[in-house]
Design an enzyme around this catalytic site. Structure first.
Site, mmCIF file in Angstrom:
data_model
loop_
_atom_site.group_PDB
_atom_site.id
_atom_site.type_symbol
_atom_site.label_atom_id
_atom_site.label_comp_id
_atom_site.label_asym_id
_atom_site.label_seq_id
_atom_site.Cartn_x
_atom_site.Cartn_y
_atom_site.Cartn_z
ATOM 1 N N HIS A 1 20.512 11.494 81.227
ATOM 2 C CA HIS A 1 19.496 12.183 80.425
ATOM 3 C C HIS A 1 20.087 12.891 79.220
ATOM 4 C CE1 HIS A 1 16.139 11.425 83.107
ATOM 5 N NE2 HIS A 1 16.878 11.781 84.131
ATOM 6 N N CYS B 1 23.481 15.306 85.412
ATOM 7 C CA CYS B 1 22.131 14.994 84.926
ATOM 8 C C CYS B 1 22.243 14.331 83.560
ATOM 9 C CB CYS B 1 21.293 16.264 84.782
ATOM 10 S SG CYS B 1 21.157 17.249 86.264
ATOM 11 N N ARG C 1 10.805 16.420 92.092
ATOM 12 C CA ARG C 1 11.413 15.670 90.984
ATOM 13 C C ARG C 1 12.919 15.954 90.910
ATOM 14 N NH1 ARG C 1 11.396 11.168 89.011
ATOM 15 N NH2 ARG C 1 13.367 11.545 89.998
ATOM 16 N N CYS D 1 16.120 13.508 91.723
ATOM 17 C CA CYS D 1 17.148 13.258 90.713
ATOM 18 C C CYS D 1 18.529 13.517 91.311
ATOM 19 C CB CYS D 1 16.970 14.182 89.508
ATOM 20 S SG CYS D 1 15.664 13.679 88.400
#
Lengths: 103, 270
Positions: free
Chosen positions: B183, B179, B227, B231
């Site tokens: 991010h 992730c 969501r 992702c």
């Protein structure tokens, strides 16, 4: 009969601003479903807004307008507590009319 | 067409024509911000909230009872502000649960619905709108304006946060992505979208408090589980089970990072 709209209308300095959120699939007729069949066109064709029974907006909608269309318009006049009504007709002949009070 | 009537009217067909505006002056993200501003008053997620409220109050499932006795953490039936304190530890299930896993619990225990009937197809698609999605819209809408206050007091909550934090930077899959690959730093993008950097408190808060959201490009309301699912798909990870421990832990990590921000969902995304 279609699904309800959300209408908000407020007056500021003699101009009424109306915000309308409509619920509609707005299918263009160009999309295919999972089996490859065309999804038939299904969209709003006409929109009309009235203030105290007098038409203040009339428009034609087509396939370029997105799903769940959002429309904002302003007109001169109006007073708090007066009624705004918005109605639409789609290409299947379905129609929906909703009302709101100017705040 | 009666054009004279249009004289005093100004149209804003916000949902229809934003692509062409993106070529105008300013960077792409400025234009996206302008677009968001333009449509911020007309969030179709409101319709999902309305449907969700109806579903919450209507007797449903094999037991024909409503969800009004469902305990989302603030006591049976308390919806107001509940989402701003989730995920949390629940004594009855003895685990940390996010909103969606908790709704599954309520729908199975109170209403008697089989879990697989809820979790098999939990995300909306063409002509398909699962009940749980609208329930999510209703519950999160009841926390709009409430300050995020997710607790880490219980050891299980602390544990979920720590695991979530690890998952966030766990690199795996064919692209060796975590992730945090996208991010974890400033100014990362996917196509035209600026991505939030979760190491930055402001970004973390802004992102978390605007999900779940109505996705304009999909014409649909999307839950937080969706969501995360999407992702992980973009990272080429295996698809997570709906409301699984992994997704709850990740949610815990992200929710705690958003603490002290005012919850502002359901959001509206491009």
């Amino acid at each position: 009969m279609g699904n309800p709209m959300k209408i908000r209308a407020s007056i500021k300095e003699g101009v009424t601003e109306v915000k309308v959120l409509m619920q509609h699939e707005m299918e263009t007729g160009l999309r295919k479903d999972a089996d490859g069949n065309l999804v038939p066109a299904w969209h709003i064709t006409k929109v009309k807004a009235q203030h105290n029974g007098k038409t203040v907006l009339e428009g034609q909608f087509g396939t370029a307008v997105s799903k769940n269309p959002y429309l904002v318009f302003r007109f001169k006049g109006g007073a708090p507590g007066e009624k705004i009504s918005v109605s639409w007709v789609d290409n299947k002949g379905d129609t929906r009319t909703d009302e709101a009070e100017i705040s | 067409m009666n054009t004279s009537i249009l004289k005093n009217a100004i149209f804003v067909f916000a949902f229809a024509a934003y692509a062409s505006a993106a070529m105008a002056e300013g960077s792409a993200s400025d234009e996206i911000a302008k677009y968001r501003e333009m449509i911020s008053d007309g969030n179709p997620a409101e319709f999902d909230e309305m449907r969700g409220e109806e579903l919450w109050k209507k007797p449903g499932g094999p037991n024909k009872v409503s969800l009004e006795k469902c305990d989302l953490g603030k006591g049976a039936g308390v919806v107001k502000g509940a989402y701003a304190e989730l995920p949390r530890y629940f004594a009855d299930t003895q685990r940390v649960q996010d909103l969606e896993s908790r709704l599954v619990t309520c729908m199975t225990t109170l209403q008697g619905t089989a879990e697989k009937d809820i979790t098999a197809k939990p995300f909306g698609g063409d002509n398909y709108k699962p009940e749980i999605e609208s329930l999510v819209a209703y519950v999160v809408g009841q926390s709009k304006g409430v300050k995020m206050n997710v607790s880490l007091k219980h050891p299980k909550e602390k544990e979920a946060f720590e695991i979530g934090k690890r998952i966030f930077s766990y690199r795996a899959g064919p692209y060796d992505f975590a992730c945090s690959t996208c991010h974890g730093k400033d100014k990362q993008r996917i196509r035209m979208q600026d991505l939030p950097n979760f190491n930055n408190k402001k970004d973390a808060q802004a992102a978390y408090t605007t999900w779940p959201a109505y996705r304009v490009s999909q014409g649909m309301f999307r839950s937080f589980q969706w969501r995360l699912n999407d992702c992980l798909r973009q990272q080429r990870f295996p698809e997570p089970k709906y409301a699984s421990e992994l997704t709850i832990n990740l949610t815990m990590f992200m929710a705690v990072n958003a603490n002290d921000a005012v919850y502002d969902g359901p959001g509206l995304k491009r």
